[in-house]
Scaffold this active site. Sequence first.
Site, PDB file in Angstrom:
ATOM      1  N   HIS A 144      82.209  41.731  67.055  1.00  0.00           N
ATOM      2  CA  HIS A 144      81.991  43.048  66.452  1.00  0.00           C
ATOM      3  C   HIS A 144      81.984  44.140  67.520  1.00  0.00           C
ATOM      4  CE1 HIS A 144      79.093  46.213  64.896  1.00  0.00           C
ATOM      5  NE2 HIS A 144      80.090  46.270  64.035  1.00  0.00           N
ATOM      6  N   GLU A 154      85.474  44.978  68.401  1.00  0.00           N
ATOM      7  CA  GLU A 154      86.079  45.792  67.336  1.00  0.00           C
ATOM      8  C   GLU A 154      85.835  47.279  67.596  1.00  0.00           C
ATOM      9  OE1 GLU A 154      84.621  47.622  63.406  1.00  0.00           O
ATOM     10  OE2 GLU A 154      84.302  45.450  63.318  1.00  0.00           O
TER      11      GLU A 154
END
Length: 451
Positions: free
Chosen positions: A70, A73
């Site tokens: 994450h 990202e």
Amino acid sequence: MRAILKPMGLTLVLYATTASAQAEDVTTFTLDNGMDVVVIEDHRSQALTNMVWYRTGAADEPAGKSGIAHFLEHLMFKGTDKMAAGEFSATVAANGGTDNAFTSKDYTAYYQQVAADRLDLMLKMEADRMVNLQMTEQDVATERDVILEERNMRIENSPQALFSEQADAAQYLNHPYGIPVIGWRHEMEQLNQQDALTFYHQYYAPNNAILVVAGDVEPDQVRELANQYFGPIAPNPDLKPRVRPQEPPQLAERRLNFSDPRISQPYLVRSYLAPERNSGDQRQAAALTLLASLLGGDSTTSYLATKLQFDTQTAVYTSASYSGMSLDKTEFNLIVVPAQGVELADAEKAMDQAVADFIAAGPDPEDLERIKTQFRASEIYAMDSTNSRANRYGAALAIGLTVQDVQDWVPTVLDISADEIIAAAKTVLDRRASVTGFVTPSEPVTTGTEG
């Protein structure tokens, strides 16, 4: 009976016609470097959804680095050697589009929704950041603060989310699905630039990616542009097979008592370890999908609602849910919010008795047909959205399913018999492979039922 059959027959015909037409609008191919491409034609408007999916998510993270998928990202928007930090999204916006990204346990995806004539630019920028990502130490420090604040907002400020983390950790004895996608806070605080770059170079490669373009495009056009921008990117020869630690046999029921003063109403949650959708063999997952709908898919008309909310007034809310969209084993969930004055232990006994009665009697034929009709209708509406279809194909391919599996899913669900549903229930609803949580606004309760 005629009044019941006519709508169902019409819905079936509509679904068959729509599915057949849209299956013909899906084209797939693979670039020489291993990148899979899916093209979904929809010429009703001059717009498209462009998505790049990477077959890596939170469950692929190295031990002790939870949240790195994450975190990366976020860092993917920081720039490349050709684009400044934030320029990617600014360019999309300047061309009248929107963009974003999301990370799950099994994949990470980036998307833009733009006018169809902007596809060339979108693919150029996506190919650029697949190999040329740049990040400074300041970028990393700033974005680490962002994800820590995101954890504060989504997890720390939500007692329900905090409980869900504890329940997942209890459900998975060995598999990394027990680790939260956003990460454990103490590990997130230690993530650094090298962690992000190592993960990026390991997993962000064309032979680990899927390009999905849905909208006003032609397959030959997408093939040409994909070859132009992604074709020159070398595959990662060191990409390892996607093998994760698997669950051992689960032989002991787990129980959690979770209390938080922010909880306004007590409730109980039961999760069972359940099989996922498997390529070429989706029948058990299809049966579990229908089982969840029958038991608690509708808070007013489902079996648990009828038995617990209306017949006995034991509960004010009931629910059952299941999604087989995962690479490895997933969960089947039940939720009951007891009525005023009903103890959680008594609500749990009533829930277990209702489930046992359902298994003994089997689904009502009219209820099963109603659920299937609703399922067909929801699929017709979903297929009307290019964004929904792009997500469906991308997610499926990212977890090991095929285009054919996606197109076979609805007919498989509609073909499931009552006997298959009960067989799936008997197999999966095993208390030894379950976690039961009592969530209360005060001190934890210590009552429970024997499995």
